[in-house]
Design a protein around this motif. Sequence first.
Motif, PDB file in Angstrom:
ATOM      1  N   ALA A 128      63.925  35.228  40.498  1.00 16.49           N
ATOM      2  CA  ALA A 128      62.742  34.366  40.372  1.00 16.49           C
ATOM      3  C   ALA A 128      61.856  34.757  39.194  1.00 16.49           C
ATOM      4  O   ALA A 128      61.772  35.923  38.800  1.00 16.49           O
ATOM      5  CB  ALA A 128      61.936  34.407  41.665  1.00 16.49           C
ATOM      6  N   GLN A 129      61.180  33.752  38.659  1.00 17.14           N
ATOM      7  CA  GLN A 129      60.257  33.932  37.548  1.00 17.14           C
ATOM      8  C   GLN A 129      58.818  33.733  38.023  1.00 17.14           C
ATOM      9  O   GLN A 129      58.576  33.109  39.062  1.00 17.14           O
ATOM     10  CB  GLN A 129      60.583  32.938  36.433  1.00 17.14           C
ATOM     11  CG  GLN A 129      61.965  33.125  35.825  1.00 17.14           C
ATOM     12  CD  GLN A 129      62.140  34.489  35.192  1.00 17.14           C
ATOM     13  OE1 GLN A 129      61.341  34.894  34.341  1.00 17.14           O
ATOM     14  NE2 GLN A 129      63.168  35.218  35.617  1.00 17.14           N
ATOM     15  N   PRO A 130      57.844  34.259  37.271  1.00 20.57           N
ATOM     16  CA  PRO A 130      56.434  34.091  37.668  1.00 20.57           C
ATOM     17  C   PRO A 130      56.081  32.621  37.878  1.00 20.57           C
ATOM     18  O   PRO A 130      56.580  31.741  37.177  1.00 20.57           O
ATOM     19  CB  PRO A 130      55.669  34.677  36.476  1.00 20.57           C
ATOM     20  CG  PRO A 130      56.620  35.644  35.860  1.00 20.57           C
ATOM     21  CD  PRO A 130      57.983  35.049  36.040  1.00 20.57           C
ATOM     22  N   GLY A 131      55.236  32.383  38.862  1.00 20.09           N
ATOM     23  CA  GLY A 131      54.800  31.025  39.154  1.00 20.09           C
ATOM     24  C   GLY A 131      55.582  30.355  40.258  1.00 20.09           C
ATOM     25  O   GLY A 131      55.184  29.297  40.740  1.00 20.09           O
ATOM     26  N   GLY A 149      45.419  45.020  30.492  1.00 21.96           N
ATOM     27  CA  GLY A 149      45.222  43.763  29.769  1.00 21.96           C
ATOM     28  C   GLY A 149      45.375  42.534  30.642  1.00 21.96           C
ATOM     29  O   GLY A 149      45.814  41.481  30.167  1.00 21.96           O
ATOM     30  N   LEU A 150      44.996  42.652  31.922  1.00 23.39           N
ATOM     31  CA  LEU A 150      45.147  41.545  32.864  1.00 23.39           C
ATOM     32  C   LEU A 150      43.789  41.044  33.335  1.00 23.39           C
ATOM     33  O   LEU A 150      42.826  41.813  33.438  1.00 23.39           O
ATOM     34  CB  LEU A 150      45.971  41.990  34.075  1.00 23.39           C
ATOM     35  CG  LEU A 150      47.401  42.457  33.785  1.00 23.39           C
ATOM     36  CD1 LEU A 150      48.056  42.967  35.057  1.00 23.39           C
ATOM     37  CD2 LEU A 150      48.229  41.341  33.162  1.00 23.39           C
ATOM     38  N   GLU A 151      43.726  39.750  33.635  1.00 25.26           N
ATOM     39  CA  GLU A 151      42.490  39.143  34.109  1.00 25.26           C
ATOM     40  C   GLU A 151      42.280  39.456  35.591  1.00 25.26           C
ATOM     41  O   GLU A 151      43.213  39.324  36.395  1.00 25.26           O
ATOM     42  CB  GLU A 151      42.534  37.630  33.914  1.00 25.26           C
ATOM     43  CG  GLU A 151      42.523  37.185  32.460  1.00 25.26           C
ATOM     44  CD  GLU A 151      41.215  37.543  31.770  1.00 25.26           C
ATOM     45  OE1 GLU A 151      40.167  37.562  32.462  1.00 25.26           O
ATOM     46  OE2 GLU A 151      41.243  37.801  30.558  1.00 25.26           O
ATOM     47  N   PRO A 152      41.071  39.848  35.977  1.00 27.33           N
ATOM     48  CA  PRO A 152      40.793  40.145  37.387  1.00 27.33           C
ATOM     49  C   PRO A 152      41.018  38.959  38.313  1.00 27.33           C
ATOM     50  O   PRO A 152      41.279  39.139  39.503  1.00 27.33           O
ATOM     51  CB  PRO A 152      39.318  40.554  37.377  1.00 27.33           C
ATOM     52  CG  PRO A 152      39.041  40.975  35.969  1.00 27.33           C
ATOM     53  CD  PRO A 152      39.910  40.106  35.110  1.00 27.33           C
ATOM     54  N   THR A 153      40.923  37.739  37.763  1.00 25.70           N
ATOM     55  CA  THR A 153      41.077  36.540  38.596  1.00 25.70           C
ATOM     56  C   THR A 153      42.532  36.088  38.723  1.00 25.70           C
ATOM     57  O   THR A 153      42.818  35.108  39.409  1.00 25.70           O
ATOM     58  CB  THR A 153      40.244  35.388  38.009  1.00 25.70           C
ATOM     59  OG1 THR A 153      40.598  35.199  36.634  1.00 25.70           O
ATOM     60  CG2 THR A 153      38.754  35.701  38.113  1.00 25.70           C
ATOM     61  N   GLU A 194      51.388  35.167  39.314  1.00 21.19           N
ATOM     62  CA  GLU A 194      51.192  34.715  37.935  1.00 21.19           C
ATOM     63  C   GLU A 194      51.525  35.802  36.914  1.00 21.19           C
ATOM     64  O   GLU A 194      51.618  35.518  35.722  1.00 21.19           O
ATOM     65  CB  GLU A 194      49.738  34.280  37.733  1.00 21.19           C
ATOM     66  CG  GLU A 194      49.295  33.151  38.647  1.00 21.19           C
ATOM     67  CD  GLU A 194      47.798  32.910  38.616  1.00 21.19           C
ATOM     68  OE1 GLU A 194      47.366  31.834  39.058  1.00 21.19           O
ATOM     69  OE2 GLU A 194      47.053  33.803  38.150  1.00 21.19           O
ATOM     70  N   ILE A 195      51.708  37.037  37.363  1.00 22.50           N
ATOM     71  CA  ILE A 195      51.904  38.168  36.454  1.00 22.50           C
ATOM     72  C   ILE A 195      53.394  38.390  36.209  1.00 22.50           C
ATOM     73  O   ILE A 195      54.174  38.516  37.150  1.00 22.50           O
ATOM     74  CB  ILE A 195      51.282  39.456  37.041  1.00 22.50           C
ATOM     75  CG1 ILE A 195      49.815  39.213  37.414  1.00 22.50           C
ATOM     76  CG2 ILE A 195      51.413  40.610  36.061  1.00 22.50           C
ATOM     77  CD1 ILE A 195      48.943  38.761  36.276  1.00 22.50           C
TER      78      ILE A 195
END
Length: 214
Positions: free
Chosen positions: A100-103, A193-197, A202-203
């Motif tokens: 599987a891929q992200p998303g 380098g990742l968004e907290p939200t 999604e990663i």
Amino acid sequence: RALLAVGAEKVIAIEKDTRCIAALRPLAEAYPGRLEVIAGDALTFDLATLGAGPTKIVANLPYNIATPLLIGWLSPAQWPPVWDNLTLMFQKEVAQRIVAQPGSKAYGRLSVITQWRCDAEILFDVPAKAFTPPPKVTSAIVQITPRAAPMAAIAQADLERVTMAAFGQRRKMLRRSLSGLGVSVPDLLALAGLEPTSRAEEIDVAGFCALAKA
């Protein structure tokens, strides 16, 4: 039998069930010197004892231990591993999680841990009617090929720790799902380098490697 029939020079079967070991004896006699049957448990068997030479693992895995077997084969102390590739049959749902891929809904810890060190693809599905008696699920054949080096130089334990936290609450934002790690989550995410939200699904694999390294 099929592997020997198509010309495999040597097949080593690791079998725990004594009934199956007895059933394999006539096959070993039909292909003298080409089939070796080892009485043992694949979960604990040390593949390094098989010696040098190209090694391909081909298996119709018992579904109840398929994931632990795969994780074990993906976790040798040294990389690349002793095997050249894995061609394995899983329940289709598990096979989809591996590639599987992200998303996607199937994307999770197994996807990340596998793809950190390997390339994986589903070759084809195996319908229930191919078995006697037929199971209630569809199966799939997955081929897994090791990368020359992992995607990132990190400890597997660290990758398992961050993926367990993130996917344990996959619908929550990372600033919440990672709170149980016992570190400053804002600092951890900033270093990676990742968004907290962002949410776990999604990663990508590189992002989780950055988290584990941070």
